[in-house]
Scaffold this active site. Sequence first.
Site, mmCIF file in Angstrom:
data_model
loop_
_atom_site.group_PDB
_atom_site.id
_atom_site.type_symbol
_atom_site.label_atom_id
_atom_site.label_comp_id
_atom_site.label_asym_id
_atom_site.label_seq_id
_atom_site.Cartn_x
_atom_site.Cartn_y
_atom_site.Cartn_z
ATOM 1 N N ASN A 10 0.877 -1.179 0.000
ATOM 2 C CA ASN A 10 0.000 0.000 0.000
ATOM 3 C C ASN A 10 0.913 1.227 0.000
ATOM 4 O OD1 ASN A 10 -1.756 2.077 0.480
ATOM 5 N ND2 ASN A 10 -2.337 1.412 2.541
ATOM 6 N N LYS A 12 0.214 4.253 -0.364
ATOM 7 C CA LYS A 12 -0.433 5.458 0.187
ATOM 8 C C LYS A 12 -0.179 6.654 -0.737
ATOM 9 C CE LYS A 12 -0.155 3.350 4.690
ATOM 10 N NZ LYS A 12 -0.072 3.475 6.137
ATOM 11 N N HIS A 89 -9.470 1.070 5.159
ATOM 12 C CA HIS A 89 -8.184 1.337 5.796
ATOM 13 C C HIS A 89 -8.375 2.337 6.943
ATOM 14 C CE1 HIS A 89 -4.083 2.617 6.477
ATOM 15 N NE2 HIS A 89 -3.713 1.494 5.857
ATOM 16 N N GLU A 91 -6.784 4.811 7.840
ATOM 17 C CA GLU A 91 -6.622 6.222 7.457
ATOM 18 C C GLU A 91 -7.893 6.748 6.797
ATOM 19 O OE1 GLU A 91 -2.936 5.587 5.371
ATOM 20 O OE2 GLU A 91 -1.983 5.142 7.305
ATOM 21 N N GLU A 161 -4.855 -4.714 10.919
ATOM 22 C CA GLU A 161 -3.866 -3.651 11.053
ATOM 23 C C GLU A 161 -4.143 -2.863 12.331
ATOM 24 O OE1 GLU A 161 -1.928 -2.459 7.090
ATOM 25 O OE2 GLU A 161 -3.760 -1.287 7.251
ATOM 26 N N GLY A 167 3.051 2.644 10.810
ATOM 27 C CA GLY A 167 4.059 3.697 10.685
ATOM 28 C C GLY A 167 4.796 4.034 11.972
ATOM 29 N N SER A 204 3.849 -1.668 10.290
ATOM 30 C CA SER A 204 5.298 -1.642 10.482
ATOM 31 C C SER A 204 6.015 -2.907 10.031
ATOM 32 C CB SER A 204 5.645 -1.329 11.950
ATOM 33 O OG SER A 204 5.199 -0.030 12.293
HETATM 34 P P1 13P Z 1 3.238 0.740 7.561
HETATM 35 O O1 13P Z 1 3.752 -0.530 6.969
HETATM 36 O O2 13P Z 1 3.919 1.970 7.013
HETATM 37 O O3 13P Z 1 3.207 0.694 9.049
HETATM 38 O O4 13P Z 1 1.709 0.891 7.078
HETATM 39 C C1 13P Z 1 0.854 -0.183 7.219
HETATM 40 C C2 13P Z 1 -0.370 0.108 6.464
HETATM 41 O O5 13P Z 1 -1.139 1.002 6.822
HETATM 42 C C3 13P Z 1 -0.633 -0.670 5.255
HETATM 43 O O6 13P Z 1 -1.927 -0.494 4.816
#
Ligand code: 13P
Length: 243
Positions: A10, A12, A89, A91, A161, A167, A204
């Site tokens: 992903n 982003k 997700h 976010e 997640e 992150g 992460s």
């Molecule tokens: P990270 O791997 O940057 O922690 O993000 C995970 C994520 O949100 C994947 O959708």
Amino acid sequence: MENRKLVIGNMKMNMMAEDISNYLKDLQGIKLSERVVICPSSIYIPYFLKQSYSVGAQNIFFRDSGPYTGEVSASQLASMGVHYALVGHSERRGYFRESDQDINKKIVSALKYGLEVVLCVGETLEEKNLLKTARVLKRQLLNDLRNLEGNDWDHVIIAYEPVWSIGTNVLPAKKDIEDTIGYIKGIVSEYFNYDDIPVLYGGSVSERNIEDLNQIPNVSGFLVGGASTNPKSFLKIIEVAVK
Ligand code: 13P
């Protein structure tokens, strides 16, 4: 679903147009690419099509077409040759206030147009500290996965997640991931009568911890954020997980 693990990147809202050709070149080395999915920003999707791996959307809107400025539908994505869609997700749930009802409509629409759905679920740090993880996951799963029928279930993947792990380089203990994945599988089996839904872990994931995470017995793969924008890290994760 085959036993081989799935690795989804992903990306982003990252990467500039001028970075893409190098990234694509670096990723040409992917082996077993049928178990790899990349979800770039939607404007870059055309560059990623016709590679050996699959392409996914980071988000979709639940209507088919019409006056919805700025949105992209499942039907449009499918017509481009996109095969996967991330839905729900954290976010999107957080910054864009997506409700479980919105997420459910997105899932129904994605399945209608033949996309493989990757439903993201997970608890925030506050919810974890209040010992609400199980309750939150159950609420998300029961509401997001309503109204599925027939072989829809064969096209749904869950990504666990934990929001506090995204992150942050802070990961749950392996045993906690295993237990939570077991819990998610149990909910889907008990309430929807579908056994052994694939569940990915995300949060992460990196080239430093992938060997360890890969040992979790019930994990079906990984949803990778930051590390997917670094070809070297992403290739290493794929090499370990997709055997
Ligand atoms: P990270 O791997 O940057 O922690 O993000 C995970 C994520 O949100 C994947 O959708």
